[in-house]
Design an enzyme around this catalytic site. Structure first.
Site, mmCIF file in Angstrom:
data_model
loop_
_atom_site.group_PDB
_atom_site.id
_atom_site.type_symbol
_atom_site.label_atom_id
_atom_site.label_comp_id
_atom_site.label_asym_id
_atom_site.label_seq_id
_atom_site.Cartn_x
_atom_site.Cartn_y
_atom_site.Cartn_z
ATOM 1 N N SER A 143 0.836 -1.192 0.000
ATOM 2 C CA SER A 143 0.000 0.000 0.000
ATOM 3 C C SER A 143 0.875 1.247 0.000
ATOM 4 O O SER A 143 1.990 1.241 0.553
ATOM 5 C CB SER A 143 -0.886 0.003 1.251
ATOM 6 O OG SER A 143 -1.506 1.253 1.449
ATOM 7 N N TYR A 156 -1.452 -0.657 10.269
ATOM 8 C CA TYR A 156 -1.471 -1.049 8.860
ATOM 9 C C TYR A 156 -0.230 -0.531 8.140
ATOM 10 O O TYR A 156 0.460 -1.280 7.432
ATOM 11 C CB TYR A 156 -2.740 -0.490 8.210
ATOM 12 C CG TYR A 156 -2.894 -0.776 6.733
ATOM 13 C CD1 TYR A 156 -3.249 -2.039 6.283
ATOM 14 C CD2 TYR A 156 -2.733 0.247 5.794
ATOM 15 C CE1 TYR A 156 -3.432 -2.288 4.928
ATOM 16 C CE2 TYR A 156 -2.911 0.013 4.443
ATOM 17 C CZ TYR A 156 -3.260 -1.264 4.011
ATOM 18 O OH TYR A 156 -3.433 -1.500 2.666
#
Length: 258
Positions: A143, A156
């Site tokens: 990501s 995350y």
């Protein structure tokens, strides 16, 4: 010739979202596909869809947070198809947490799914490739949050930053084995999981996609079919000698300031 003729591709987290799109694209390009996921229903439905098109496919119910299950999914693929030529680590956890409100349990869950699982899936897949003295390809789905991420994505971003480092480390370690390992840092993408997150954590309504698009340069979110086609390219010989690359798949330029 299609891009993945006679290849065996294992897709973790392949029962929905990007993983399912990758499974479809790989099958369309001639691959035999193993799909893993926690929910048997969607996984088996996807396999039925793929086999109806003439592809070879099967589903392995797997919680990749459990290392034993992750390793077993590779073993099951080898048992079914005789080998693993390519691995795509799509399984991911995106639940929210900031530096101040993240519990140890939430932190550990992100590490388990977003970092530890790809590590041990890669370990098992690369071991199979080396045992056969065969080449192979791996794509890790990371990501753009690996560069920083929003404050509510602290665990995350931490795990995904680790995954981008792991991608480069493993690529370097196995470059002379001709096992190519690359990654994609995804920006905002329209998936079933993102829909759930927007509604659960950000008050999104039925029009959240349209509202989000208004703030984006291209006027819309990324689509999984577009990304899946690029993943297949990276898995295939058409991507040449490229290894150790972690590519930002986004419509905002990372590091740019207006």
């Amino acid at each position: 010739m299609t891009l993945l003729d006679d290849k065996v591709v294992l897709v973790s987290g392949g029962s929905q979202g990007l993983g399912a799109a990758v499974a479809r694209a790989a099958a369309r390009e001639g691959a035999s596909v193993a799909v893993t996921g926690r929910r048997a229903g969607p996984g088996q439905a996807l396999v039925a869809e793929l086999t109806a098109t003439g592809a070879e496919a099967f589903f392995v119910r797997t919680d990749v947070a459990d290392v034993a299950q992750a390793r077993a999914s590779v073993a099951a693929t080898v048992s079914r198809f005789g080998r693993v030529d390519s691995l795509v680590n799509c399984a991911g956890l995106t639940t929210r947490g900031s530096l101040l409100d993240t519990s140890p349990e939430l932190f550990d869950a992100h590490i388990a799914v977003n970092l530890r699982a790809p590590f041990f899936l890669m370990q098992s897949a690369v071991a199979d490739m080396l045992s056969r003295q065969a080449t192979g390809t791996i794509v890790n789905i990371s990501s753009t949050s690996a560069h920083c991420g929003q404050p509510y994505l602290a665990p995350y971003a931490t795990a995904k930053a680790g995954l981008t480092g792991l991608t480069r480390n493993a690529a370097h370690a196995h470059r002379f084995d001709r096992i190519r390992i690359n990654g994609l840092n995804l920006g905002w993408t329209d998936t079933e999981g993102e829909d759930t997150i927007q509604r659960a954590f950000h008050g999104g309504g039925d029009d959240w996609r349209e509202e989000a698009g208004k703030s984006l340069p291209m006027g819309r979110l990324g689509r999984v079919d577009e990304i899946a086609d690029f993943v297949v390219f990276l898995l295939s010989e058409r991507s040449g000698v490229v290894t150790g690359s972690v590519i930002d798949w986004d419509q905002n330029v990372i590091g740019a300031i207006d």
